[in-house]
Design a protein around this motif. Structure first.
Motif, short mmCIF file in Angstrom:
data_model
loop_
_atom_site.label_atom_id
_atom_site.label_comp_id
_atom_site.label_asym_id
_atom_site.label_seq_id
_atom_site.Cartn_x
_atom_site.Cartn_y
_atom_site.Cartn_z
N VAL A 196 0.35 30.51 -48.71
CA VAL A 196 0.58 30.87 -50.10
C VAL A 196 -0.57 30.32 -50.93
O VAL A 196 -0.97 29.17 -50.77
CB VAL A 196 1.91 30.28 -50.62
CG1 VAL A 196 2.13 30.65 -52.09
CG2 VAL A 196 3.07 30.73 -49.76
N VAL A 197 -1.12 31.16 -51.81
CA VAL A 197 -2.19 30.75 -52.73
C VAL A 197 -1.78 31.20 -54.14
O VAL A 197 -1.38 32.35 -54.33
CB VAL A 197 -3.55 31.38 -52.36
CG1 VAL A 197 -4.59 31.09 -53.44
CG2 VAL A 197 -4.02 30.85 -51.01
N VAL A 198 -1.90 30.30 -55.11
CA VAL A 198 -1.52 30.61 -56.49
C VAL A 198 -2.78 30.79 -57.33
O VAL A 198 -3.63 29.88 -57.39
CB VAL A 198 -0.65 29.48 -57.09
CG1 VAL A 198 -0.22 29.85 -58.52
CG2 VAL A 198 0.57 29.23 -56.22
N GLU A 199 -2.89 31.95 -57.96
CA GLU A 199 -4.04 32.21 -58.82
C GLU A 199 -3.75 31.82 -60.27
O GLU A 199 -4.62 31.31 -60.96
CB GLU A 199 -4.43 33.69 -58.75
CG GLU A 199 -5.69 34.00 -59.55
CD GLU A 199 -6.07 35.45 -59.50
OE1 GLU A 199 -7.25 35.74 -59.24
OE2 GLU A 199 -5.20 36.31 -59.71
N SER A 200 -2.54 32.08 -60.75
CA SER A 200 -2.17 31.70 -62.11
C SER A 200 -0.69 31.39 -62.17
O SER A 200 0.09 31.86 -61.34
CB SER A 200 -2.51 32.82 -63.10
OG SER A 200 -1.72 33.97 -62.85
N GLY A 201 -0.30 30.57 -63.15
CA GLY A 201 1.10 30.20 -63.28
C GLY A 201 1.51 29.19 -62.23
O GLY A 201 0.69 28.40 -61.75
#
Length: 338
Positions: A212-217
């Motif tokens: 899992v990779v989070v770009e925003s939020g």
């Protein structure tokens, strides 16, 4: 005259809350054989577990005769003005009736929100989407969310009144989630789930791993059975892996732009071992690229490659690594040391 203290202790309250969760799960129609085995084990741990569970059956039967709007009002917290008066009596003086009422209310709330939703939360939209080897595709959902599917990806979308769910069967997808505080957006990647309200994040599922990779939020990643799950909250610029060991991995910093370059038609390698780079490139090739065994696998490379023209990657590799391309009459391509 001696009085017996019948107040409900923290352990009993926790057991009652867990009983409510078990009740909702076992009446959902979605309980697995593993769920049922774990439930039976939980019942045998303590006779009180069975008592709490049976009591909830009585509570549940009672809620079926109460209109849903009335039930929600009953579950509302008490007025703030009444709390000091309750606190002033002292915890040890609160009656068993009051504690049972509060605990029963919590149980009813759990069942009303969790249990009833299984029966009264109709599916408003359901669809399955897939991409072929080397194909990318963007889909728009009725709630305004976008899903970008990478190569060889398959997923199922289900939208309900209380939640939005995506089951990622295989592959990789980037989710741009439309904010809806009333409906969480949950992606099930097999080894764990990712829950959000509105954000942009990437989930990749392989046979024994999930990333899992989070770009925003921000997102919440959950792994394990619901009764003893582990969770981690991730923010923009963080990633996490599942499957390399028991439970959740440790969150790590990640260059989200590079990790999501596939959505722009690129692969970016930064000091990547050649064996790992070949594995990544093979996701886009019709015929897998083979790597000669030996030290070559650990040679590190860097570069930006066009995944819409995967054959061009083969032309570029001899320019950045000490390798030669050997093609067989059958079409097999081997990278060997030169």
């Amino acid at each position: 005259m001696r009085h017996t203290d019948h107040s409900l202790g923290p352990g009993d309250a926790q057991a009652q809350e867990l009983a409510a969760r078990w009740f909702a799960r076992m009446h959902s129609g979605e309980a697995t054989r593993e769920d049922r085995q774990a439930f039976e084990a939980w019942l045998t741990q303590d006779p009180e577990h069975g008592r709490h569970y049976r009591n909830l059956g009585v509570f549940w039967d009672a809620t079926l005769d109460i209109p849903e709007d009335r039930l929600r009002s009953l579950m509302a917290p008490p007025p703030a003005a009444s709390i000091p008066a309750m606190a002033a009596t002292g915890r040890s003086q609160l009656s068993r009736r009051l504690f049972m009422g509060l605990a029963g209310g919590c149980a009813l709330a759990l069942i009303a929100t969790a249990g009833r939703s299984f029966w009264r939360d109709p599916v408003r939209y359901q669809a399955e989407f897939a991409t072929a080897q080397g194909e990318r595709r963007q889909i728009s959902l009725p709630d305004g969310s976008l899903i970008d599917l990478n190569t060889a990806t398959r997923l199922t979308v289900k939208l309900q009144d209380s939640r939005r769910e995506v089951l990622l069967h295989q592959g990789e997808a980037l989710f741009t989630v439309s904010s809806d505080p009333q409906r969480s957006f949950v992606v099930d990647g097999g080894l764990g789930t990712v829950s959000v309200i509105g954000t942009r994040f990437n989930v990749r599922r392989e046979p024994a791993q999930m990333q899992v990779v989070v770009e925003s939020g921000s997102v919440r990643v959950r792994s394990g059975h619901w009764w003893n799950a582990q969770t981690h909250d991730l923010v923009a610029g963080q990633g996490i892996g599942l499957g390399d060991g028991p439970g959740l991995g440790v969150p790590y910093a990640v260059n989200a732009s590079n990790a999501l370059a596939w959505q722009r038609g690129k692969i970016i390698f930064e000091n990547q071992p050649l064996a790992q780079a070949v594995k990544e490139v093979n996701r886009y090739l019709e015929r897998p690229l083979l790597l000669e065994p030996g030290d070559l696998a650990q040679y590190r490379i860097a570069g930006v490659f066009d995944i819409d023209r995967p054959e061009s990657i083969l032309d570029a590799l001899p320019l950045i690594a000490p390798v030669a391309i050997q093609r067989s009459p059958t079409g097999t391509v081997l990278l060997r040391a030169r």
